[in-house]
Scaffold this motif. Structure first.
Motif, PDB file in Angstrom:
ATOM      1  N   GLU A  51       3.530  -4.747   8.387  1.00 21.08           N
ATOM      2  CA  GLU A  51       2.107  -4.477   8.204  1.00 21.08           C
ATOM      3  C   GLU A  51       1.698  -4.601   6.738  1.00 21.08           C
ATOM      4  O   GLU A  51       0.579  -5.036   6.430  1.00 21.08           O
ATOM      5  N   HIS A  52       2.599  -4.252   5.822  1.00 17.95           N
ATOM      6  CA  HIS A  52       2.272  -4.309   4.401  1.00 17.95           C
ATOM      7  C   HIS A  52       1.961  -5.737   3.957  1.00 17.95           C
ATOM      8  O   HIS A  52       0.992  -5.978   3.229  1.00 17.95           O
TER       9      HIS A  52
ATOM     10  N   ASN B 148       2.670   7.797   4.053  1.00 20.51           N
ATOM     11  CA  ASN B 148       2.266   8.474   5.284  1.00 20.51           C
ATOM     12  C   ASN B 148       3.088   8.054   6.491  1.00 20.51           C
ATOM     13  O   ASN B 148       3.209   8.817   7.460  1.00 20.51           O
ATOM     14  N   ASN B 149       3.663   6.856   6.458  1.00 20.80           N
ATOM     15  CA  ASN B 149       4.458   6.370   7.586  1.00 20.80           C
ATOM     16  C   ASN B 149       5.960   6.588   7.414  1.00 20.80           C
ATOM     17  O   ASN B 149       6.747   6.144   8.256  1.00 20.80           O
TER      18      ASN B 149
ATOM     19  N   ASP C 122       0.869  -1.187   0.000  1.00 23.29           N
ATOM     20  CA  ASP C 122       0.000   0.000   0.000  1.00 23.29           C
ATOM     21  C   ASP C 122       0.906   1.237   0.000  1.00 23.29           C
ATOM     22  O   ASP C 122       1.486   1.593   1.029  1.00 23.29           O
TER      23      ASP C 122
ATOM     24  N   LEU D 273      -0.029   4.128   2.471  1.00 25.70           N
ATOM     25  CA  LEU D 273       0.399   3.802   3.832  1.00 25.70           C
ATOM     26  C   LEU D 273       1.896   4.022   3.979  1.00 25.70           C
ATOM     27  O   LEU D 273       2.358   4.590   4.987  1.00 25.70           O
ATOM     28  N   TRP D 274       2.660   3.578   3.003  1.00 23.17           N
ATOM     29  CA  TRP D 274       4.117   3.733   3.042  1.00 23.17           C
ATOM     30  C   TRP D 274       4.502   5.205   3.045  1.00 23.17           C
ATOM     31  O   TRP D 274       5.386   5.626   3.793  1.00 23.17           O
TER      32      TRP D 274
END
Length: 351
Positions: free
Chosen positions: A225-226, A169-170, A163, A166-167
């Motif tokens: 998490e990915h 934003n983190n 994602d 997600l990557w």
């Protein structure tokens, strides 16, 4: 095979010398033209097996490029495949611009098709093709099996990005955001669909290729998490039988495999190989169903190319009835190709 090639430890400068093919008994370095972006030349390193075998393709880590040509008089130790190491567009050896799982994934297909034609004497069965890559390449693996659902007999994604929003934003230190801003051309806040279209997580429902996933529990640069999300989505969509996930406890620092023992890495290699050994037949697209189109979708019977790589659409198809219906959240034109026939249409708007 070693997995260090995915660790972003080597960042090659852009090659400016003339593009010339180089050959040796067990390693070649070749250039081929993109069929999707005519005029740009792409590079691949070909590692030849000691005897005819199957094709396994792969891509490099996020910031990286493929290794340089090395003259090999002897087979690479531990290698039993015809390996196609693809330098995606815009990297050190290839023309063009990176686009984060946009048309750069088709560079892999072009490389494989080149190898099928020019390396036939090294191939047992050209219909059996595998894919294996890690880190940025692991993200490529998760997406390529969704954009080309009946192309690969099996795949491996190691510490992959499922994602990209997600990557992004983190990414606390901005190590990857600067490339994502350029390679995708926007942020996920400004265009979330552009990030969805490139993410393997969006395309899990298309999965037909058995895929082996491995990730370190404490990986910092690409959190586990990915892969957990990818595996969970596969289970939710009834695809869990195609997914094997191995998480390595206590493994992962800023090095994906930090703290891993030799025994752990041996298990990763053996499970990846076992996934290939168990699957020596091409996968077959069902005669009807629904597929998610992340910018484009290529199958053996047909292809769908949206008017932008930043869009996601949904295709309901029935090959026997000749039915192809596309829907999208936004206005979207597309080109449907069946055999040698192409037609341009407009997708219906999802309500």
């Amino acid at each position: 095979m070693p997995y260090e090639q995915y660790e972003d430890s080597i960042r090659l400068e852009k090659r400016t010398k003339a593009k010339e093919n180089q050959f040796s008994p067990y390693c070649d370095f070749i250039y081929y033209e993109s069929t999707r972006t005519p005029g740009i030349m792409l590079a691949a390193r070909i590692i030849k097996p000691p005897k005819p075998s199957y094709i396994i393709a792969g891509t490099h880590g996020w910031h990286m490029s493929i290794p340089k040509f090395v003259h090999m008089d002897q087979p690479q130790q531990g290698n039993d495949y015809l390996r196609v190491e693809v330098d995606m567009r815009g990297r050190a050896h290839s023309d063009g611009s990176p686009d984060c799982n946009g048309w750069e994934l088709y560079d892999v297909i072009d490389a494989i098709e080149y190898v099928r034609k020019h390396y036939a004497e090294h191939i047992i069965d050209s219909d059996i093709v595998y894919f294996e890559a890690g880190s940025g390449g692991g993200g490529n693996s998760m997406a390529i099996v969704g954009k080309f659902p009946d192309y690969f007999a099996a795949a491996t994604a190691l510490c992959g990005i499922s994602d990209y929003a997600l990557w992004y934003n983190n990414d606390e230190i901005g190590e990857f955001r600067d490339e994502l801003d350029v390679w995708i051309g926007t942020s996920p806040a400004d265009d979330p669909m552009a990030y969805r279209s490139r993410s393997g997580l969006t395309l899990v429902g298309n999965l037909l290729s058995p895929i082996f996933l491995a990730h370190g529990e404490t990986d910092i640069r690409v959190p586990a998490e990915h892969t957990r999300l990818f595996a969970a989505k596969a289970e939710e969509l009834g695809k869990s039988g195609l997914v094997r996930y191995l998480e390595l406890p206590g493994v992962g620092t800023r090095d994906h495999w930090g703290n891993a023992t030799d025994e752990m890495m041996s298990v990763v290699r053996s499970e990846s190989e076992e996934n290939r050994i168990r699957h020596r037949s091409p996968v077959t697209l069902p005669s009807s169903g629904r597929l998610t189109v992340g910018g484009y979708l290529f199958t053996k019977p047909f292809s769908v190319v949206l008017d932008s790589s930043d869009k996601v659409a949904f295709l309901d198809y029935d090959l026997d009835a000749g039915k192809f219906e596309l829907s999208c959240e936004v206005e979207c034109g597309y080109t449907l190709t069946i055999g040698n026939e192409s037609v341009s249409r407009q997708a219906s708007i999802l309500r």
